[in-house]
Design a protein around this motif. Structure first.
Motif, PDB file in Angstrom:
ATOM      1  N   UNK A  18       0.831  -1.201   0.000  1.00  0.00           N
ATOM      2  CA  UNK A  18       0.000   0.000   0.000  1.00  0.00           C
ATOM      3  C   UNK A  18       0.868   1.256   0.000  1.00  0.00           C
ATOM      4  N   UNK A  19       1.919   1.223   0.815  1.00  0.00           N
ATOM      5  CA  UNK A  19       2.838   2.358   0.845  1.00  0.00           C
ATOM      6  C   UNK A  19       3.533   2.538  -0.497  1.00  0.00           C
ATOM      7  N   UNK A  20       3.967   1.431  -1.105  1.00  0.00           N
ATOM      8  CA  UNK A  20       4.639   1.511  -2.397  1.00  0.00           C
ATOM      9  C   UNK A  20       3.696   2.036  -3.478  1.00  0.00           C
ATOM     10  N   UNK A  21       2.446   1.577  -3.454  1.00  0.00           N
ATOM     11  CA  UNK A  21       1.462   2.063  -4.431  1.00  0.00           C
ATOM     12  C   UNK A  21       1.239   3.565  -4.266  1.00  0.00           C
ATOM     13  N   UNK A  22       1.207   4.004  -3.011  1.00  0.00           N
ATOM     14  CA  UNK A  22       1.028   5.437  -2.755  1.00  0.00           C
ATOM     15  C   UNK A  22       2.213   6.233  -3.291  1.00  0.00           C
ATOM     16  N   UNK A  23       3.409   5.724  -3.070  1.00  0.00           N
ATOM     17  CA  UNK A  23       4.605   6.400  -3.560  1.00  0.00           C
ATOM     18  C   UNK A  23       4.602   6.487  -5.080  1.00  0.00           C
ATOM     19  N   UNK A  24       4.214   5.409  -5.735  1.00  0.00           N
ATOM     20  CA  UNK A  24       4.159   5.417  -7.194  1.00  0.00           C
ATOM     21  C   UNK A  24       3.106   6.394  -7.708  1.00  0.00           C
ATOM     22  N   UNK A  25       1.961   6.450  -7.035  1.00  0.00           N
ATOM     23  CA  UNK A  25       0.906   7.380  -7.446  1.00  0.00           C
ATOM     24  C   UNK A  25       1.361   8.820  -7.286  1.00  0.00           C
ATOM     25  N   UNK A  26       2.061   9.086  -6.182  1.00  0.00           N
ATOM     26  CA  UNK A  26       2.575  10.440  -5.946  1.00  0.00           C
ATOM     27  C   UNK A  26       3.560  10.832  -7.041  1.00  0.00           C
ATOM     28  N   UNK A  27       4.462   9.917  -7.391  1.00  0.00           N
ATOM     29  CA  UNK A  27       5.447  10.203  -8.437  1.00  0.00           C
ATOM     30  C   UNK A  27       4.765  10.443  -9.782  1.00  0.00           C
ATOM     31  N   UNK A  28       3.716   9.685 -10.063  1.00  0.00           N
ATOM     32  CA  UNK A  28       3.004   9.850 -11.330  1.00  0.00           C
ATOM     33  C   UNK A  28       2.303  11.200 -11.381  1.00  0.00           C
ATOM     34  N   UNK A  29       1.652  11.577 -10.287  1.00  0.00           N
ATOM     35  CA  UNK A  29       0.969  12.867 -10.234  1.00  0.00           C
ATOM     36  C   UNK A  29       1.969  14.022 -10.334  1.00  0.00           C
ATOM     37  N   UNK A  30       3.102  13.870  -9.656  1.00  0.00           N
ATOM     38  CA  UNK A  30       4.104  14.921  -9.685  1.00  0.00           C
ATOM     39  C   UNK A  30       4.703  15.065 -11.078  1.00  0.00           C
ATOM     40  N   UNK A  31       4.894  13.934 -11.765  1.00  0.00           N
ATOM     41  CA  UNK A  31       5.419  13.980 -13.135  1.00  0.00           C
ATOM     42  C   UNK A  31       4.442  14.704 -14.070  1.00  0.00           C
ATOM     43  N   UNK A  32       3.151  14.484 -13.858  1.00  0.00           N
ATOM     44  CA  UNK A  32       2.140  15.156 -14.672  1.00  0.00           C
ATOM     45  C   UNK A  32       2.155  16.664 -14.424  1.00  0.00           C
ATOM     46  N   UNK A  33       2.285  17.046 -13.147  1.00  0.00           N
ATOM     47  CA  UNK A  33       2.353  18.479 -12.823  1.00  0.00           C
ATOM     48  C   UNK A  33       3.577  19.131 -13.461  1.00  0.00           C
ATOM     49  N   UNK A  34       4.711  18.440 -13.416  1.00  0.00           N
ATOM     50  CA  UNK A  34       5.935  18.983 -14.012  1.00  0.00           C
ATOM     51  C   UNK A  34       5.784  19.159 -15.517  1.00  0.00           C
ATOM     52  N   UNK A  35       5.000  18.281 -16.123  1.00  0.00           N
ATOM     53  CA  UNK A  35       4.790  18.369 -17.575  1.00  0.00           C
ATOM     54  C   UNK A  35       3.837  19.503 -17.930  1.00  0.00           C
ATOM     55  N   UNK A  36       2.792  19.682 -17.118  1.00  0.00           N
ATOM     56  CA  UNK A  36       1.748  20.655 -17.464  1.00  0.00           C
ATOM     57  C   UNK A  36       2.065  22.075 -16.974  1.00  0.00           C
ATOM     58  N   UNK A  37       2.755  22.190 -15.849  1.00  0.00           N
ATOM     59  CA  UNK A  37       3.041  23.532 -15.319  1.00  0.00           C
ATOM     60  C   UNK A  37       4.447  23.580 -14.729  1.00  0.00           C
ATOM     61  N   UNK A  38       5.440  23.460 -15.595  1.00  0.00           N
ATOM     62  CA  UNK A  38       6.833  23.420 -15.135  1.00  0.00           C
ATOM     63  C   UNK A  38       7.274  24.679 -14.399  1.00  0.00           C
ATOM     64  N   UNK A  39       6.805  25.839 -14.829  1.00  0.00           N
ATOM     65  CA  UNK A  39       7.226  27.081 -14.185  1.00  0.00           C
ATOM     66  C   UNK A  39       6.666  27.186 -12.762  1.00  0.00           C
TER      67      UNK A  39
END
Length: 244
Positions: free
Chosen positions: A85-106
């Motif tokens: 469960x912890x690992x799944x949460x970490x992966x989800x966080x990384x995926x969401x953060x990667x999306x944010x970096x792609x959509x609003x890098x500044x």
């Protein structure tokens, strides 16, 4: 406990001799120590409770084997589920953060600068650090600063599960073998002694591996284990007339 720490003239870090990264080390250490202590205490508690109720050696051993089997499987399954469960949460966080970096890098960059400023860096230094880290690996920079996650060191559920399974089994064998090998006349008092020694050993080992205070860990382990055994033994004695 003490570690060798040097000076600027002769540098020596306390963790130089540590084989594994401290984070991953503490992850499997937690599972292993918890498993060993649980194996010793829970199995000893079960067999002591039954021993307080009846002198039937077969019933005592059966209870011990059942406690070992069920406990080991339960510990392994529980660790696997919780760490997964912890690992799944970490992966989800990384995926969401990667999306944010792609959509609003500044926006993300400004956020990173702000977080470094909050850590005590000047505005100029924080911006320079954020720029260099973003150029190197933006996702890693944000994951570590915002969430304390290292993308290359995600928690491993199998490591935790196997550590718990093996440790619980080894711990549970201590009271079980003592009860199986000793005569009935000395079974209970020697079981208490052996279990106390085993808990002291696991406490000392956990303190050694976890860089913490040995006497405190030993006292905590032994006190909790003896309390659990005493309570279950008394309960077994109180209801023994109904069990025999």
């Amino acid at each position: 406990m003490s570690f060798e720490i040097g000076t600027d003239e002769e540098p020596q870090h306390w963790h130089d001799d540590v084989d594994a990264p401290v984070g991953s080390r503490l992850n499997w250490l937690r599972a292993a120590v918890l498993g060993a202590n649980d194996g010793i205490v829970s199995t000893a508690g079960v067999v002591m409770g039954v021993a307080g109720a009846t002198s039937d050696e077969g019933a005592i051993l059966l209870a011990g084997v059942a406690a070992l089997t069920a406990g080991a499987i339960s510990m392994a399954a529980g660790e696997y589920v919780s760490v997964s469960t912890q690992r799944d949460s970490e992966r989800s966080i990384l995926k969401l953060e990667a999306t944010e970096l792609e959509r609003m890098p500044e926006t993300e960059f400004d956020e990173l600068v702000t977080m470094y400023e909050e850590k005590g860096l000047s505005a100029e230094t924080a911006r320079r650090v954020a720029e260099e880290l973003t150029e190197h690996d933006a996702l890693r920079a944000h994951a570590e600063v915002e969430f304390g996650i290292d993308p290359d060191e995600l928690t491993n559920p199998w490591h935790a599960a196997w550590a718990s399974l093996v440790a619980f089994t080894v711990g549970a064998l201590v009271p079980l073998l003592v009860l199986a090998l000793l005569p009935a006349s000395v079974r209970v008092p020697l079981t208490v002694v052996v279990v106390a020694v085993a808990l002291a050993v696991t406490g000392a080992i956990s303190a050694q591996l976890g860089f913490s205070n040995k006497p405190r860990a030993v006292l905590r382990n032994v006190t909790g284990g003896l309390l659990a055994m005493g309570v279950t033994y008394v309960i077994g004695m109180l209801f023994g007339t109904h069990i025999v």
